[in-house]
Design a protein around this motif. Structure first.
Motif, PDB file in Angstrom:
ATOM      1  N   TYR A  65       0.829  -1.206   0.000  1.00  0.00           N
ATOM      2  CA  TYR A  65       0.000   0.000   0.000  1.00  0.00           C
ATOM      3  C   TYR A  65       0.867   1.261   0.000  1.00  0.00           C
ATOM      4  CZ  TYR A  65      -3.584   3.328   1.468  1.00  0.00           C
ATOM      5  OH  TYR A  65      -4.431   4.395   1.540  1.00  0.00           O
ATOM      6  N   VAL A  66       1.905   1.249   0.796  1.00  0.00           N
ATOM      7  CA  VAL A  66       2.807   2.395   0.885  1.00  0.00           C
ATOM      8  C   VAL A  66       3.541   2.603  -0.449  1.00  0.00           C
ATOM      9  CG1 VAL A  66       4.916   3.230   2.016  1.00  0.00           C
ATOM     10  CG2 VAL A  66       3.053   2.326   3.378  1.00  0.00           C
ATOM     11  N   PHE A  67       3.929   1.515  -1.108  1.00  0.00           N
ATOM     12  CA  PHE A  67       4.539   1.639  -2.427  1.00  0.00           C
ATOM     13  C   PHE A  67       3.547   2.243  -3.410  1.00  0.00           C
ATOM     14  CE2 PHE A  67       8.250  -0.797  -1.371  1.00  0.00           C
ATOM     15  CZ  PHE A  67       9.166  -0.431  -2.339  1.00  0.00           C
ATOM     16  N   GLY A  68       2.297   1.840  -3.312  1.00  0.00           N
ATOM     17  CA  GLY A  68       1.284   2.391  -4.197  1.00  0.00           C
ATOM     18  C   GLY A  68       1.094   3.879  -4.006  1.00  0.00           C
ATOM     19  N   LYS A  69       1.186   4.328  -2.774  1.00  0.00           N
ATOM     20  CA  LYS A  69       1.064   5.769  -2.486  1.00  0.00           C
ATOM     21  C   LYS A  69       2.354   6.523  -2.772  1.00  0.00           C
ATOM     22  CE  LYS A  69      -1.148   7.493   0.767  1.00  0.00           C
ATOM     23  NZ  LYS A  69      -1.728   8.035   1.972  1.00  0.00           N
ATOM     24  N   ARG A  70       3.399   5.764  -3.018  1.00  0.00           N
ATOM     25  CA  ARG A  70       4.746   6.316  -3.249  1.00  0.00           C
ATOM     26  C   ARG A  70       5.232   7.073  -2.009  1.00  0.00           C
ATOM     27  NH1 ARG A  70       7.878   6.764  -7.904  1.00  0.00           N
ATOM     28  NH2 ARG A  70       9.372   8.430  -7.829  1.00  0.00           N
ATOM     29  N   ASP A  71       4.920   6.527  -0.867  1.00  0.00           N
ATOM     30  CA  ASP A  71       5.354   7.108   0.400  1.00  0.00           C
ATOM     31  C   ASP A  71       6.415   6.253   1.081  1.00  0.00           C
ATOM     32  OD1 ASP A  71       3.858   9.395   0.369  1.00  0.00           O
ATOM     33  OD2 ASP A  71       2.212   8.579   1.560  1.00  0.00           O
ATOM     34  N   HIS A  72       7.016   5.344   0.331  1.00  0.00           N
ATOM     35  CA  HIS A  72       8.015   4.468   0.930  1.00  0.00           C
ATOM     36  C   HIS A  72       9.229   5.279   1.364  1.00  0.00           C
ATOM     37  CE1 HIS A  72      10.148   4.617  -2.935  1.00  0.00           C
ATOM     38  NE2 HIS A  72       8.961   4.411  -3.485  1.00  0.00           N
ATOM     39  N   MET A  73       9.973   4.689   2.273  1.00  0.00           N
ATOM     40  CA  MET A  73      11.146   5.391   2.803  1.00  0.00           C
ATOM     41  C   MET A  73      12.184   5.565   1.699  1.00  0.00           C
ATOM     42  SD  MET A  73      11.537   3.628   6.550  1.00  0.00           S
ATOM     43  CE  MET A  73      13.267   3.849   6.506  1.00  0.00           C
ATOM     44  N   ARG A  74      12.780   6.709   1.684  1.00  0.00           N
ATOM     45  CA  ARG A  74      13.826   6.978   0.718  1.00  0.00           C
ATOM     46  C   ARG A  74      14.747   8.041   1.281  1.00  0.00           C
ATOM     47  NH1 ARG A  74      13.382  11.298  -2.873  1.00  0.00           N
ATOM     48  NH2 ARG A  74      11.774  12.750  -2.284  1.00  0.00           N
ATOM     49  N   MET A  75      15.926   8.115   0.701  1.00  0.00           N
ATOM     50  CA  MET A  75      16.862   9.156   1.091  1.00  0.00           C
ATOM     51  C   MET A  75      16.791  10.245   0.030  1.00  0.00           C
ATOM     52  SD  MET A  75      20.040   6.937   2.495  1.00  0.00           S
ATOM     53  CE  MET A  75      19.953   5.600   1.337  1.00  0.00           C
ATOM     54  N   GLY A  76      16.124  11.316   0.352  1.00  0.00           N
ATOM     55  CA  GLY A  76      15.878  12.356  -0.630  1.00  0.00           C
ATOM     56  C   GLY A  76      16.910  13.454  -0.669  1.00  0.00           C
ATOM     57  N   PHE A  77      17.994  13.320   0.071  1.00  0.00           N
ATOM     58  CA  PHE A  77      18.960  14.415   0.128  1.00  0.00           C
ATOM     59  C   PHE A  77      19.575  14.717  -1.236  1.00  0.00           C
ATOM     60  CE2 PHE A  77      21.028  10.552   1.640  1.00  0.00           C
ATOM     61  CZ  PHE A  77      22.107  10.426   0.785  1.00  0.00           C
ATOM     62  N   LEU A  78      19.660  13.746  -2.129  1.00  0.00           N
ATOM     63  CA  LEU A  78      20.174  13.999  -3.469  1.00  0.00           C
ATOM     64  C   LEU A  78      19.025  14.249  -4.442  1.00  0.00           C
ATOM     65  CD1 LEU A  78      22.422  14.080  -5.622  1.00  0.00           C
ATOM     66  CD2 LEU A  78      22.167  11.612  -5.821  1.00  0.00           C
ATOM     67  N   ALA A  79      18.059  13.362  -4.421  1.00  0.00           N
ATOM     68  CA  ALA A  79      16.964  13.442  -5.393  1.00  0.00           C
ATOM     69  C   ALA A  79      16.181  14.743  -5.282  1.00  0.00           C
ATOM     70  CB  ALA A  79      16.025  12.255  -5.208  1.00  0.00           C
ATOM     71  N   ASP A  80      15.969  15.223  -4.084  1.00  0.00           N
ATOM     72  CA  ASP A  80      15.163  16.429  -3.902  1.00  0.00           C
ATOM     73  C   ASP A  80      15.869  17.694  -4.404  1.00  0.00           C
ATOM     74  OD1 ASP A  80      13.228  14.843  -2.845  1.00  0.00           O
ATOM     75  OD2 ASP A  80      13.594  15.376  -0.760  1.00  0.00           O
ATOM     76  N   LYS A  81      17.168  17.598  -4.660  1.00  0.00           N
ATOM     77  CA  LYS A  81      17.912  18.755  -5.154  1.00  0.00           C
ATOM     78  C   LYS A  81      17.956  18.807  -6.678  1.00  0.00           C
ATOM     79  CE  LYS A  81      20.618  19.259  -1.051  1.00  0.00           C
ATOM     80  NZ  LYS A  81      21.513  18.533  -0.238  1.00  0.00           N
ATOM     81  N   LEU A  82      17.577  17.695  -7.325  1.00  0.00           N
ATOM     82  CA  LEU A  82      17.624  17.639  -8.783  1.00  0.00           C
ATOM     83  C   LEU A  82      16.327  18.142  -9.397  1.00  0.00           C
ATOM     84  CD1 LEU A  82      19.214  14.103  -9.268  1.00  0.00           C
ATOM     85  CD2 LEU A  82      20.350  16.307  -9.459  1.00  0.00           C
TER      86      LEU A  82
END
Length: 165
Positions: A65-82
């Motif tokens: 369910y969390v994958f479907g919502k795309r709320d799974h845990m991730r490290m966004g320190f790089l991705a969020d800057k792109l």
């Protein structure tokens, strides 16, 4: 695209209902177990097994369910800057890597087949019925990842920050 979103919303709705049912079921069975153990001094092994297996099912389905919502845990320190095409490529790679979860499907089917001859201690149900949730969860996660990848491919990444689909 609209049809895919409707299918995804339907699957998510059914999944949420099943997860809510499992949680309510665990609450009732847990209460029953407490009452039989502490008030009647006769613990129920059936309720303990039911709690264990329903918790496992709930946890695995909730992860899908969390994958479907795309709320799974991730490290966004790089991705969020792109932004732009670099961000889109990274997001698509993340969804593609999720297909490594094919191990859940292949391994889950193997363990389900293997354990169909074994039965649970108290319930006397084939263990394969318990393990069937593993490939089901793997299929759901891969399906959601494919749907998320399609959504990501249609999105423009003009702003920095977390992606909301």
């Amino acid at each position: 695209m609209e049809t895919m979103l409707k299918i995804k919303a339907g699957i998510m709705r059914v999944l949420s209902i099943v997860i809510i049912f499992l949680f309510a079921f665990m609450t009732v069975i847990g209460t029953y177990q407490i009452v039989t153990r502490y008030f009647f001094n006769k613990p129920s092994t059936v309720s303990e097994e039911l709690l264990t297996y329903s918790f496992t099912w709930m946890a695995l389905l909730a992860s899908a369910y969390v994958f479907g919502k795309r709320d799974h845990m991730r490290m966004g320190f790089l991705a969020d800057k792109l932004t732009g095409s670099a961000r889109k490529a990274l997001e698509l790679c993340i969804d593609a890597l999720t297909f490594a979860l094919a191990v859940l499907v292949y391994g889950g089917i193997s363990i389900t087949r293997l354990t169909m001859i074994q039965t649970t201690a108290s319930l006397r149900v084939p263990m394969g019925y318990i393990y069937v949730i593993v490939p089901v969860t793997g299929i759901l996660i891969m399906l959601f990842s494919a749907m998320n990848a399609i959504q990501v491919s249609k999105k423009d990444f003009n702003e920095k920050g977390e992606v909301r689909l």
